[in-house]
Design an enzyme around this catalytic site. Structure first.
Site, PDB file in Angstrom:
ATOM      1  N   GLU A  54      -8.719  -6.894   4.720  1.00 38.46           N
ATOM      2  CA  GLU A  54      -7.804  -7.972   4.091  1.00 38.46           C
ATOM      3  C   GLU A  54      -7.180  -8.725   5.303  1.00 38.46           C
ATOM      4  OE1 GLU A  54      -5.524  -5.759   1.185  1.00 38.46           O
ATOM      5  OE2 GLU A  54      -7.366  -5.154   0.285  1.00 38.46           O
ATOM      6  N   TYR A  94       0.965  -1.356   0.008  1.00 46.57           N
ATOM      7  CA  TYR A  94       0.132   0.052   0.020  1.00 46.57           C
ATOM      8  C   TYR A  94       0.877   1.387   0.111  1.00 46.57           C
ATOM      9  CZ  TYR A  94      -4.535  -2.399   0.295  1.00 46.57           C
ATOM     10  OH  TYR A  94      -5.557  -3.107   0.037  1.00 46.57           O
TER      11      TYR A  94
HETATM   12  C1  HEM Z   1      -6.308   2.114  -1.514  1.00 45.13           C
HETATM   13  C2  HEM Z   1      -5.762   1.268  -2.465  1.00 45.13           C
HETATM   14  C3  HEM Z   1      -6.385   0.397  -3.486  1.00 45.13           C
HETATM   15  C4  HEM Z   1      -7.366   0.754  -4.140  1.00 45.13           C
HETATM   16  C5  HEM Z   1      -8.511   1.597  -4.039  1.00 45.13           C
HETATM   17  C6  HEM Z   1      -7.620  -0.471  -5.066  1.00 45.13           C
HETATM   18  C7  HEM Z   1      -8.599  -1.005  -6.162  1.00 45.13           C
HETATM   19  C8  HEM Z   1      -8.653  -2.045  -6.696  1.00 45.13           C
HETATM   20  C9  HEM Z   1      -9.876  -2.327  -7.649  1.00 45.13           C
HETATM   21  C10 HEM Z   1     -11.185  -1.434  -7.543  1.00 45.13           C
HETATM   22  C11 HEM Z   1      -9.461  -3.521  -8.221  1.00 45.13           C
HETATM   23  C12 HEM Z   1     -10.540  -4.312  -9.178  1.00 45.13           C
HETATM   24  C13 HEM Z   1     -11.102  -5.402  -8.224  1.00 45.13           C
HETATM   25  C14 HEM Z   1     -11.811  -6.631  -8.947  1.00 45.13           C
HETATM   26  O1  HEM Z   1     -11.257  -6.833 -10.017  1.00 45.13           O
HETATM   27  O2  HEM Z   1     -12.956  -6.783  -8.774  1.00 45.13           O
HETATM   28  C15 HEM Z   1      -8.230  -3.959  -7.846  1.00 45.13           C
HETATM   29  C16 HEM Z   1      -7.654  -5.090  -8.199  1.00 45.13           C
HETATM   30  C17 HEM Z   1      -6.196  -5.250  -7.956  1.00 45.13           C
HETATM   31  N1  HEM Z   1      -5.399  -4.622  -7.212  1.00 45.13           N
HETATM   32 FE1  HEM Z   1      -5.973  -2.991  -6.159  1.00 45.13          FE
HETATM   33  N2  HEM Z   1      -6.426  -1.361  -4.999  1.00 45.13           N
HETATM   34  C18 HEM Z   1      -5.684  -0.488  -4.031  1.00 45.13           C
HETATM   35  C19 HEM Z   1      -4.415  -1.402  -3.444  1.00 45.13           C
HETATM   36  C20 HEM Z   1      -3.509  -2.105  -4.097  1.00 45.13           C
HETATM   37  C21 HEM Z   1      -2.441  -2.452  -3.834  1.00 45.13           C
HETATM   38  C22 HEM Z   1      -1.380  -1.947  -2.625  1.00 45.13           C
HETATM   39  C23 HEM Z   1      -1.851  -3.675  -4.593  1.00 45.13           C
HETATM   40  C24 HEM Z   1      -0.580  -4.154  -4.634  1.00 45.13           C
HETATM   41  C25 HEM Z   1       0.324  -3.696  -5.110  1.00 45.13           C
HETATM   42  C26 HEM Z   1      -3.087  -3.776  -5.436  1.00 45.13           C
HETATM   43  C27 HEM Z   1      -3.220  -4.722  -6.455  1.00 45.13           C
HETATM   44  C28 HEM Z   1      -4.299  -5.140  -7.186  1.00 45.13           C
HETATM   45  C29 HEM Z   1      -4.071  -6.040  -8.231  1.00 45.13           C
HETATM   46  C30 HEM Z   1      -2.845  -6.822  -8.673  1.00 45.13           C
HETATM   47  C31 HEM Z   1      -5.222  -6.207  -8.533  1.00 45.13           C
HETATM   48  C32 HEM Z   1      -5.878  -7.214  -9.761  1.00 45.13           C
HETATM   49  C33 HEM Z   1      -5.731  -6.383 -11.011  1.00 45.13           C
HETATM   50  C34 HEM Z   1      -6.268  -7.289 -12.186  1.00 45.13           C
HETATM   51  O3  HEM Z   1      -6.565  -8.373 -12.276  1.00 45.13           O
HETATM   52  O4  HEM Z   1      -6.331  -6.460 -13.300  1.00 45.13           O
HETATM   53  N3  HEM Z   1      -3.907  -2.774  -5.178  1.00 45.13           N
HETATM   54  N4  HEM Z   1      -7.848  -2.938  -6.898  1.00 45.13           N
END
Ligand code: HEM
Ligand SMILES: Cc1cc2nc3c(=O)[nH]c(=O)nc-3n(C[C@H](O)[C@H](O)[C@H](O)COP(=O)(O)OP(=O)(O)OC[C@H]3O[C@@H](n4cnc5c(N)ncnc54)[C@H](O)[C@@H]3O)c2cc1C
Length: 400
Positions: free
Chosen positions: A136, A94
């Site tokens: 989480e 994060y």
């Molecule tokens: C407040 C911070 C964050 C927000 C608002 C956020 C938001 C999101 C959203 C809306 C999704 C799509 C969910 C879905 O597929 O149903 C997602 C997927 C994902 N997030 Fe986050 N995220 C955050 C932090 C992080 C962090 C810290 C990481 C790690 C580096 C991360 C890695 C990922 C990955 C790898 C995916 C799946 C991507 C994909 O399949 O295309 N996220 N996140």
């Protein structure tokens, strides 16, 4: 966060609405430049199609809009938390995301990004990050508490491969360590991580568990993604080339799209194509208990060759009075069973079958399919809270 900072964040909502996707595109390019190792966990095909940028922009915007009362976002944050946990995201990541997101806001807004505004956004991001980390952490702990539960990537061996249709193969997966495996709710998914030779790095994809829980193995069923106008699907094609005895990395079952296991409610299952998988698990899990209730399954796919699990569902249908199925093919060949209907599912035409008191409606399939079925159910008077759906990609559809 003080009220002035909240006002500053809220005042950026219109800018985010028009530029949200630009901002997140800039952010991803920046983050991958500094942390190329993150390409192993982000879906690089979503990056190419812009879907993930849109999903993240949507989440940031929703947060800015509800900054006064972020708790109302819990229904949006839970599925994201489940996806993150299934990707083994950790709190320290994060900080990386936060650093590149705030730097990107500065770079995209230019002079409009005053120190005060940047400070307000830093506070806002940190608050959102804390809520997500806490969701989480709870999820990681509850999986670890389960018999056979684990955190992160565990090596599984492909024990058996079964062809379910011209384009779908089922993989039976057993843990290499021969330990027990965690149970799951029908409808939940696993994440699978593989090295992709064509990309030179790893990729992760989600696959719904396609059978009722069996303590001996997990079963996933994967459609080979071939698209004449775009690169072939990275993970599904590599999986389709795997043999029994090969190893893959798997994370523990996760996900918010699920039915119960007590079969105490009528179910109406509506699937398109490979969207059959989570619904099959719901049906199998509940089949003994569901006998006291009505279950209706509507499934549509291209044709008989592409119809996965046909025999399995026919078998259940033959000796059961509690299950009614309606199968639709886009094209029906002449010598096919005349119970198959040609064309697409039209719920209005089938309203006498699908309007069942106290039923839960589960929809799974392509984005357009979900939209059409959801809107038809609403028009038929089904309450929003009784309609659940899952897209096989970033969750971009939010009806409720
Ligand atoms: C407040 C911070 C964050 C927000 C608002 C956020 C938001 C999101 C959203 C809306 C999704 C799509 C969910 C879905 O597929 O149903 C997602 C997927 C994902 N997030 Fe986050 N995220 C955050 C932090 C992080 C962090 C810290 C990481 C790690 C580096 C991360 C890695 C990922 C990955 C790898 C995916 C799946 C991507 C994909 O399949 O295309 N996220 N996140
Ligand atoms: C919760 C959940 C459950 C799922 N359950 C299942 C399941 O049970 N069974 C199943 O088969 N799938 C399931 N999926 C989908 C699965 O996770 C993968 O998305 C799917 O297998 C495709 O992955 P891939 O790596 O093969 O294709 P990707 O490489 O991700 O490509 C996806 C599509 O994008 C196109 N594409 C790739 N690169 C580009 C580009 N540069 N420009 C334009 N288009 C491009 C490809 O041609 C392909 O059509 C599920 C997804 C989710 C989120």
């Amino acid at each position: 966060m003080n009220s002035n900072q909240k006002k500053l964040v809220t005042s950026t909502v219109p800018v985010l609405k028009t530029n949200g996707t630009d901002l997140t595109k800039h952010f991803y390019a920046r983050m991958f430049k500094h942390h190329p190792e993150l390409k192993n966990i982000f879906n690089m095909s979503h990056q190419a199609s812009g879907k993930q940028q849109h999903a993240l922009a949507g989440a940031v915007l929703a947060y800015a809009e509800h900054i006064e009362n972020p708790e109302v976002l819990i229904n949006v944050l839970k599925p994201i938390g489940n996806k993150h946990v299934s990707l083994n995201i950790s709190p320290d990541q994060y900080d990386i995301v936060g650093h590149h997101l705030i730097s990107s806001i500065k770079e995209v807004l230019g002079e409009a990004a005053t120190d005060e505004l940047i400070e307000a956004w830093t506070q806002a991001y940190n608050e959102l990050a804390q809520i997500m980390i806490s969701i989480e952490d709870d999820l990681y702990r509850s999986t670890l508490k389960k018999e056979g539960g684990w955190k992160g990537w565990r090596t599984f061996v492909i024990e058996e491969i079964v062809e379910e249709s011209s384009e779908v193969k089922s993989f039976y997966l057993k843990p290499k360590d021969q330990g027990s495996i965690a149970d799951y709710l029908p409808g939940q998914y696993l994440s699978v991580k593989l090295f992709i030779p064509g990309l030179g790095h790893e990729q992760v994809r989600q696959y719904s568990l396609s059978s009722a829980f069996n303590p001996k193995y997990y079963r996933i069923s994967v459609k080979k993604e071939v698209n004449p106008n775009a690169p072939e699907g990275a993970v599904s094609n590599v999986l389709h080339q795997k043999n029994t005895g090969d190893e893959i990395w798997v994370s523990a079952p996760s996900g918010v799209f699920h039915a119960g296991v007590d079969g105490n409610q009528p179910l109406v299952l509506i699937s398109g194509g490979i969207g059959v998988t989570p619904l099959l698990s719901m049906l199998e899990t509940n089949k003994n208990k569901l006998q006291e209730n009505t279950t209706v399954w509507l499934h549509s796919c291209r044709n008989e060759k592409a119809h996965a699990f046909k025999d399995q569902i026919d078998l259940l249908n033959q000796d059961s009075e509690w299950l009614t199925t309606h199968i639709f093919y886009e094209t029906v060949s002449k010598n096919e069973n005349n119970a198959i209907k040609e064309g697409r599912i039209d719920l209005a035409e089938l309203k006498d079958e699908v309007l069942i008191d106290d039923a839960k409606y589960y929809i799974c399939g392509p984005e357009v399919f979900i939209k059409v079925q959801y809107n038809s159910l609403i028009k038929l008077g089904i309450a929003q809270e009784n309609i659940l759906f899952e897209e096989f990609g970033p969750q971009l559809l939010h009806f409720n």
